[in-house]
Design a protein around this motif. Structure first.
Motif, PDB file in Angstrom:
ATOM      1  N   ILE A  22      44.796  22.853 -11.519  1.00 14.79           N
ATOM      2  CA  ILE A  22      44.904  23.120 -10.085  1.00 14.79           C
ATOM      3  C   ILE A  22      45.179  21.846  -9.293  1.00 14.79           C
ATOM      4  N   TRP A  23      44.723  20.711  -9.803  1.00 16.11           N
ATOM      5  CA  TRP A  23      44.925  19.447  -9.077  1.00 16.11           C
ATOM      6  C   TRP A  23      46.368  18.970  -9.164  1.00 16.11           C
ATOM      7  N   THR A  24      47.112  19.473 -10.154  1.00 16.47           N
ATOM      8  CA  THR A  24      48.514  19.079 -10.302  1.00 16.47           C
ATOM      9  C   THR A  24      49.477  20.110  -9.730  1.00 16.47           C
ATOM     10  N   GLN A  25      49.075  21.357  -9.658  1.00 11.40           N
ATOM     11  CA  GLN A  25      49.971  22.396  -9.137  1.00 11.40           C
ATOM     12  C   GLN A  25      50.061  22.359  -7.615  1.00 11.40           C
ATOM     13  N   ILE A  26      48.980  21.997  -6.947  1.00 16.71           N
ATOM     14  CA  ILE A  26      48.994  21.850  -5.486  1.00 16.71           C
ATOM     15  C   ILE A  26      48.232  20.573  -5.134  1.00 16.71           C
ATOM     16  N   GLY A  45      40.353  27.682  -7.269  1.00 17.04           N
ATOM     17  CA  GLY A  45      40.294  26.957  -6.006  1.00 17.04           C
ATOM     18  C   GLY A  45      39.156  27.435  -5.117  1.00 17.04           C
ATOM     19  N   SER A  46      38.845  28.731  -5.158  1.00 18.63           N
ATOM     20  CA  SER A  46      37.737  29.252  -4.357  1.00 18.63           C
ATOM     21  C   SER A  46      36.411  28.680  -4.819  1.00 18.63           C
ATOM     22  N   VAL A  47      36.243  28.563  -6.128  1.00 20.56           N
ATOM     23  CA  VAL A  47      35.003  27.966  -6.641  1.00 20.56           C
ATOM     24  C   VAL A  47      34.885  26.515  -6.191  1.00 20.56           C
ATOM     25  N   ILE A  48      35.982  25.771  -6.273  1.00 17.54           N
ATOM     26  CA  ILE A  48      35.952  24.366  -5.854  1.00 17.54           C
ATOM     27  C   ILE A  48      35.666  24.262  -4.358  1.00 17.54           C
ATOM     28  N   SER A  49      36.227  25.173  -3.554  1.00 13.36           N
ATOM     29  CA  SER A  49      36.016  25.101  -2.112  1.00 13.36           C
ATOM     30  C   SER A  49      34.598  25.481  -1.709  1.00 13.36           C
ATOM     31  N   VAL A  50      33.898  26.232  -2.544  1.00 19.81           N
ATOM     32  CA  VAL A  50      32.524  26.629  -2.223  1.00 19.81           C
ATOM     33  C   VAL A  50      31.538  25.489  -2.494  1.00 19.81           C
ATOM     34  N   VAL A  51      31.874  24.600  -3.410  1.00 18.94           N
ATOM     35  CA  VAL A  51      30.941  23.538  -3.812  1.00 18.94           C
ATOM     36  C   VAL A  51      30.494  22.671  -2.633  1.00 18.94           C
ATOM     37  N   PRO A  52      31.389  22.166  -1.758  1.00 21.59           N
ATOM     38  CA  PRO A  52      30.916  21.353  -0.630  1.00 21.59           C
ATOM     39  C   PRO A  52      29.973  22.106   0.301  1.00 21.59           C
ATOM     40  N   SER A  93      49.047  29.123  -1.374  1.00 18.64           N
ATOM     41  CA  SER A  93      50.238  28.685  -2.112  1.00 18.64           C
ATOM     42  C   SER A  93      50.362  29.395  -3.447  1.00 18.64           C
ATOM     43  N   PHE A  94      49.261  29.904  -3.978  1.00 20.71           N
ATOM     44  CA  PHE A  94      49.302  30.582  -5.275  1.00 20.71           C
ATOM     45  C   PHE A  94      49.732  32.033  -5.157  1.00 20.71           C
ATOM     46  N   VAL A  95      49.970  32.509  -3.950  1.00 23.97           N
ATOM     47  CA  VAL A  95      50.426  33.888  -3.749  1.00 23.97           C
ATOM     48  C   VAL A  95      51.936  33.850  -3.570  1.00 23.97           C
ATOM     49  N   ALA A 119      43.942  33.733 -11.181  1.00 25.58           N
ATOM     50  CA  ALA A 119      42.965  32.840 -11.811  1.00 25.58           C
ATOM     51  C   ALA A 119      42.898  31.509 -11.069  1.00 25.58           C
ATOM     52  N   MET A 120      44.048  30.997 -10.649  1.00 25.02           N
ATOM     53  CA  MET A 120      44.057  29.750  -9.900  1.00 25.02           C
ATOM     54  C   MET A 120      43.439  29.926  -8.512  1.00 25.02           C
ATOM     55  N   ILE A 121      43.648  31.082  -7.912  1.00 13.12           N
ATOM     56  CA  ILE A 121      43.023  31.342  -6.615  1.00 13.12           C
ATOM     57  C   ILE A 121      41.500  31.318  -6.749  1.00 13.12           C
ATOM     58  N   MET A 122      40.996  31.938  -7.804  1.00 13.26           N
ATOM     59  CA  MET A 122      39.551  31.933  -8.020  1.00 13.26           C
ATOM     60  C   MET A 122      39.046  30.537  -8.360  1.00 13.26           C
TER      61      MET A 122
END
Length: 298
Positions: free
Chosen positions: A84-88, A268-275, A253-255, A263-266
């Motif tokens: 995910i860090w390389t695709q967007i 990114g959602s997990v990463i965005s929830v961490v903060p 961007s993944f849509v 899977a990438m949307i989920m």
């Protein structure tokens, strides 16, 4: 001489029973057990979407919406968290979201606490009516004044800048209401004593009110941080450049036109929830205290 002899009265020995804590009756214990089970069930229901999101982030795209749901993936795709860090530009999106959330939270606390001090501790004609009028703006939906706001920002040349979102969200009636409710729990005698000592209203607010209102500040800051972090419509309307996008826009961007990388949307959602989770864990004690006292006092 006759002596009146009275036979001694036999007394029953008294025993001091240890005074321990009384056990609740059986019905109360059953009621407490039922309440605990209900609360545990509600907590599990709340956690189900998060568990599904984490599980989906470790799958392939064609396995996310399988029926029946596979809670434990057959194959853990850990590479999603690296790809995910390389695709967007995920890091840039997180940086933009953090900048907006921190800046707007700081300004909301600053302006909300300052205005709340005037409504709670200062006396001037029409104070209560002005507060009610300002509070009534919460009932006005954002869609009613969305277009006028955009036209104003366009005239000022602030469209496609972070400053547009900051100016629109730096002030809020809810923050003033929350801080005012907490300020009313602070005794007026303390403010009067500070005025007698020669402190100005600005110094009273800075040196007395703010230190005493840490729970309310934590509550307002956390609520504003979460709302700004999860905001989608505001950045979607005002940001046209990819360099300014937040993480919520970045996940879009993944849509694609015909398909979506679920899977990438989920992931990114997990990463965005961490903060958000980290911010809540750091300030949960003050947050819960601030919500309780602001709701019960005043």
């Amino acid at each position: 001489m006759t002596a009146n002899l009275t036979a001694p009265v036999a007394r029953k020995p008294t025993t001091n029973a240890p005074s321990g804590p009384r056990r609740p009756p059986g019905r109360a214990r059953v009621r407490a057990a039922v309440h605990s089970v209900l609360l545990a069930g509600l907590c599990l229901l709340v956690l189900v979407p998060f568990v599904w999101m984490i599980s989906s982030s470790l799958k392939h795209d064609n396995q996310v919406f399988t029926v029946p749901t596979q809670w434990i993936p057959r194959e853990f795709v850990w590479s999603n968290y690296a790809d995910i860090w390389t695709q967007i530009p995920m890091l840039a999106y997180l940086r933009n979201s953090a900048f907006l959330a921190i800046t707007i939270s700081f300004l909301q606390v600053l302006t909300g606490s300052f205005a709340a001090y005037g409504f709670a501790k200062l006396r001037f004609p029409g104070r209560d009516w002005l507060f009610l009028a300002y509070l009534a703006t919460i009932a006005v939906p954002w869609q009613a004044y969305m277009i006028p706001q955009y036209l104003i920002m366009e005239k000022l040349g602030l469209v496609n800048t972070h400053l547009s979102i900051i100016l629109l969200q730096a002030f809020g009636a809810f923050g003033v209401f929350l801080m005012r409710q907490y300020y009313q729990s602070i005794p007026d005698e303390l403010i009067e004593a500070a005025r007698i000592d020669g402190l100005s209203e600005y110094r009273i607010w800075w040196r007395i009110m703010l230190p005493l209102s840490r729970p309310a500040i934590a509550s307002l800051g956390l609520l504003t941080f979460v709302a700004t972090w999860n905001d989608y419509m505001g950045p979607f309307i005002y940001f046209t450049s990819n360099e300014l996008w937040t993480v919520q826009l970045g996940l879009r961007s993944f849509v694609g036109q015909y398909d979506a990388a679920y899977a990438m949307i989920m992931t990114g959602s997990v990463i965005s929830v961490v903060p958000v989770v980290l911010v809540f864990l750091l300030g949960q004690r003050h947050f819960i205290q601030g919500i309780a006292t602001s709701g019960l006092k005043g």
